[in-house]
Design an enzyme around this catalytic site. Structure first.
Site, PDB file in Angstrom:
ATOM      1  N   GLU A   8       8.246 103.413  54.155  1.00 19.12           N
ATOM      2  CA  GLU A   8       9.381 103.652  55.060  1.00 19.12           C
ATOM      3  C   GLU A   8      10.342 102.458  55.088  1.00 19.12           C
ATOM      4  OE1 GLU A   8       8.182 105.151  58.884  1.00 19.12           O
ATOM      5  OE2 GLU A   8       7.088 106.813  57.993  1.00 19.12           O
ATOM      6  N   CYS A  57       2.871 101.872  58.636  1.00 19.16           N
ATOM      7  CA  CYS A  57       3.647 100.706  59.067  1.00 19.16           C
ATOM      8  C   CYS A  57       2.839  99.423  58.982  1.00 19.16           C
ATOM      9  CB  CYS A  57       4.137 100.917  60.492  1.00 19.16           C
ATOM     10  SG  CYS A  57       5.433 102.157  60.616  1.00 19.16           S
TER      11      CYS A  57
HETATM   12  O1  AHR Z   1       1.257 107.788  60.692  1.00 19.73           O
HETATM   13  C1  AHR Z   1       1.692 106.931  61.682  1.00 19.73           C
HETATM   14  C2  AHR Z   1       2.953 106.160  61.284  1.00 19.73           C
HETATM   15  O2  AHR Z   1       3.979 107.048  61.013  1.00 19.73           O
HETATM   16  C3  AHR Z   1       2.834 105.351  60.042  1.00 19.73           C
HETATM   17  O3  AHR Z   1       2.305 104.105  60.261  1.00 19.73           O
HETATM   18  C4  AHR Z   1       4.253 105.229  59.577  1.00 19.73           C
HETATM   19  O4  AHR Z   1       4.351 105.068  58.187  1.00 19.73           O
HETATM   20  C5  AHR Z   1       4.902 106.474  60.096  1.00 19.73           C
HETATM   21  O5  AHR Z   1       6.098 106.200  60.742  1.00 19.73           O
END
Ligand code: AHR
Length: 628
Positions: free
Chosen positions: A360, A228
């Site tokens: 995502e 994220c």
């Molecule tokens: O791995 C932790 C989080 O999980 C990452 O930042 C995200 O891409 C997913 O939702």
């Protein structure tokens, strides 16, 4: 009974199949993999990063007999435009020095008896004869842990001063005190202390025990810098000054001399120094023999902040940045961005072959229209680079299906899948990829984990990985996530490697990953088992994973399994702090004997203790109930 066809030949397994996913979450970088021992070294911490911060977080005034005052300043005297603040010490004489002491991360600065530490600082003084500066490693009571280092700062222009300290004691509670003597104004910035020993002795390097544990995996690839962290905030744009560019991770901010790099309020709620930047990620990949795999945002920011940029100029700027990134990695030392790589110490290319666009980003059509523009630009200039699309944050569902449909229709080479699920799910879904289209996009399983760090989780993951491997013609890359967690700053669990200031240890899942990564076969040998493997004791009582149950308010939530039994229910009479545990989309917690997950974004903590006003939230919850 297992029947093995020893002469048969199944899918070819690529050496790079199993890799690691690095994200600066759980303080994985600063206070973790990045060996810097001083926290808030450039005085850029800000309450806008985290309400608990001040610009003097981790610092405290200190005196060895001198008088003075201390202030963090943001004015034209700054070290440079990206590193905007500095420390101003107004010294008023006395029988000793006056200055500041840094308490590092966690309990304090970790030093070991007999080991050497490299100190550096940028400084200037308005005192004509110069200012004597004393650097001391002490315990919290001010007792010395090492002989003091003495420097003389001269001149009112920023200059770098360095020295080495040898510790005479072992402590995890160390403080680094920097004091000036005499009178006048002493300005300090980038106050730094590194262990002399870093991984491969790289300057601005990595903590040895953590880097060694990652290297010992022999990972086939290194995915970075998130998660994220990469996509959120990209819509804030570029042209605001650094201190307003919160939550916007831009790779160009992370390269060049460290004192010229910005810092960032990252997605995970803390200040991130960019001490580990894109050059360091590429260098680390090379050092551990892993293929570098960066992920850039497509400007449809996922992770609970679904919002697509409508600014064509911003989109073009990101696309150009991505082309520049590829030139930084692969271009000749005579090219604009290749030259910057060469100036940082690596004239040879880093051999980038894959790049992810979007993490995502789950507004399917909005994502895909932007992804298509990135892909076209990259493939036009670099036809050999594999551009990886994304499929959102789930293992299934309408968003997932639509994203796959779009990727498939456009013949995208590879698609990133993410899922975090119960161990039971992993045991039940071993055959997930058996039915994937052999002529469709390949899979990059960029993030997955079963939801704890117990023996049963590691075993469930190992069982699942046999299914990935059996389908190695479709699943080309796979990485457990996340990689690192600092025990004092845990935001997400489970994690592969855990650490504090003085130690690190691999989880059971680390051992599973190591087993697979260090024993990558050349091809699958076809085999058949005549019985379904049994389940593992703590998991055997789990009953069915519910589908997402939606509630328009948190007044009454009930999650029901496929067989109709209640997995999780709460009528929320009054404020209930336990809901804070369910916050964090994708993050599973054990609540009331069930694994529970909500789809709320990390920033939307549902209810915290002491919340007094009723509010409505759209909340989706799913759960797997555990027996006993
Ligand atoms: O791995 C932790 C989080 O999980 C990452 O930042 C995200 O891409 C997913 O939702």
């Amino acid at each position: 009974t297992i029947t093995v066809d020893s002469t048969g030949r199944g899918a070819t397994i690529d050496r790079s199949m199993y890799g690691v996913f690095f994200e600066d979450i759980n303080r994985a970088a600063d206070g973790g993999l990045y060996a810097e021992l001083v926290q808030n070294r450039s005085f850029e911490y800000d309450p806008a990063d985290n309400a608990a911060y001040t610009s003097l977080t981790s610092w405290a005034p200190t005196s060895t007999g001198g008088a003075g005052s201390v202030q963090v300043v943001d004015d034209d005297g700054r070290l440079n435009e990206r590193n905007r603040r500095y420390l101003r010490l107004d010294l008023r004489g006395g029988n000793g020095g006056y200055g500041v002491a840094n308490a590092g991360y966690n309990s304090g600065i970790r030093v070991e008896n007999g080991k050497r530490y490299d100190f550096s600082v940028w400084a200037r003084t308005d005192r004509a004869e110069g200012t004597p500066v004393t650097v001391e490693l002490t315990d919290p009571a001010g007792q010395p842990l090492a002989d003091a280092l003495r420097l003389q700062v001269k001149g009112d222009r920023w200059a770098k001063y360095t020295g080495t300290i040898r510790s005479r004691a072992t402590s995890s509670l160390g403080r680094l005190a920097v004091t000036g003597g005499g009178t006048g104004t002493l300005r300090l910035d980038m106050v730094s202390l590194f262990p002399k020993d870093t991984f491969r002795n790289r300057p601005n390097g990595m903590r040895v025990d953590l880097a060694d544990k990652i290297a010992a995996l022999k990972p086939g690839f290194l995915r970075f810098p998130g998660g994220c962290l990469v996509n959120t905030g990209s819509h804030y744009g570029y042209d605001a000054p650094n201190f307003e560019r919160k939550r916007s991770y831009q790779w160009k901010d992370t390269i060049g001399p460290v004192e010229q790099r910005a810092t960032n309020a990252n997605f995970w709620g803390y200040n991130q120094s960019y001490g580990i930047g894109y050059y360091e990620y590429f260098q680390f990949s090379e050092d551990i023999g892993a293929m570098p795999l960066p992920v850039v945002p497509a400007l449809v920011t996922g992770c609970g902040q679904n919002r697509a940029t409508e600014d064509p100029a911003l989109l073009q700027r990101h696309i150009q940045d991505t082309l520049d990134l590829i030139e930084f990695a692969n271009g000749p030392a005579t090219s604009t961005w290749g030259r910057k790589r060469a100036e940082m110490g690596h004239p040879a290319p880093f051999n980038l072959t894959h790049i992810g666009v979007g993490n995502e980003e789950n507004l399917p059509d909005a994502f895909f229209s932007r992804f298509t523009q990135f892909r076209a630009a990259i493939e036009a200039k670099y036809p050999k680079i594999t551009v990886i699309g994304n499929s959102g944050p789930d293992d299934t569902g309408a968003t997932f299906d639509r994203l796959w449909e779009l990727n498939r229709g456009a013949k995208v080479g590879m698609v990133d899948e993410h899922y975090y699920n119960s161990p039971q799910w992993f045991l039940q879904n071993n055959q997930r990829y058996d039915s994937y289209d052999r002529n469709g996009p390949k899979v990059f399983l960029g993030e997955y984990a079963s939801l704890d760090n117990r023996w049963g989780n590691a075993l469930a993951e190992a069982a699942y990985m046999t299914g990935l491997e059996r389908n190695a013609d479709v699943v080309k890359l796979a990485s457990y996530a996340p990689l690192l967690a600092n025990t004092d700053y845990v935001q997400w669990r489970p994690d592969m490697i855990w650490f504090n200031n003085q130690a690190s240890w691999g989880s059971t899942s680390y051992e599973t990953q190591k087993l697979f990564m260090t024993n990558v076969g050349e091809h699958v040998v076809p085999s058949k088992a005549s019985a379904t493997p049994g389940t593992v004791a703590p998991i055997s009582g789990a009953i069915g994973l519910s589908t997402w149950a939606t509630s328009a308010s948190y007044d009454d939530v009930k999650v029901t399994a496929a067989d109709g039994s209640t997995l999780f229910a709460d009528d929320f009479s009054g404020n209930d702090a336990k809901w804070a545990k369910v916050a964090g989309r994708g993050s599973w917690s054990i609540v009331n004997g069930a694994y529970v997950q909500s789809d709320q974004g990390a920033e939307n903590t549902l209810v915290t203790a002491g919340d007094s006003a009723w509010q409505n939230y759209d909340l989706n919850v799913r759960a797997t109930k555990l027996a006993g």
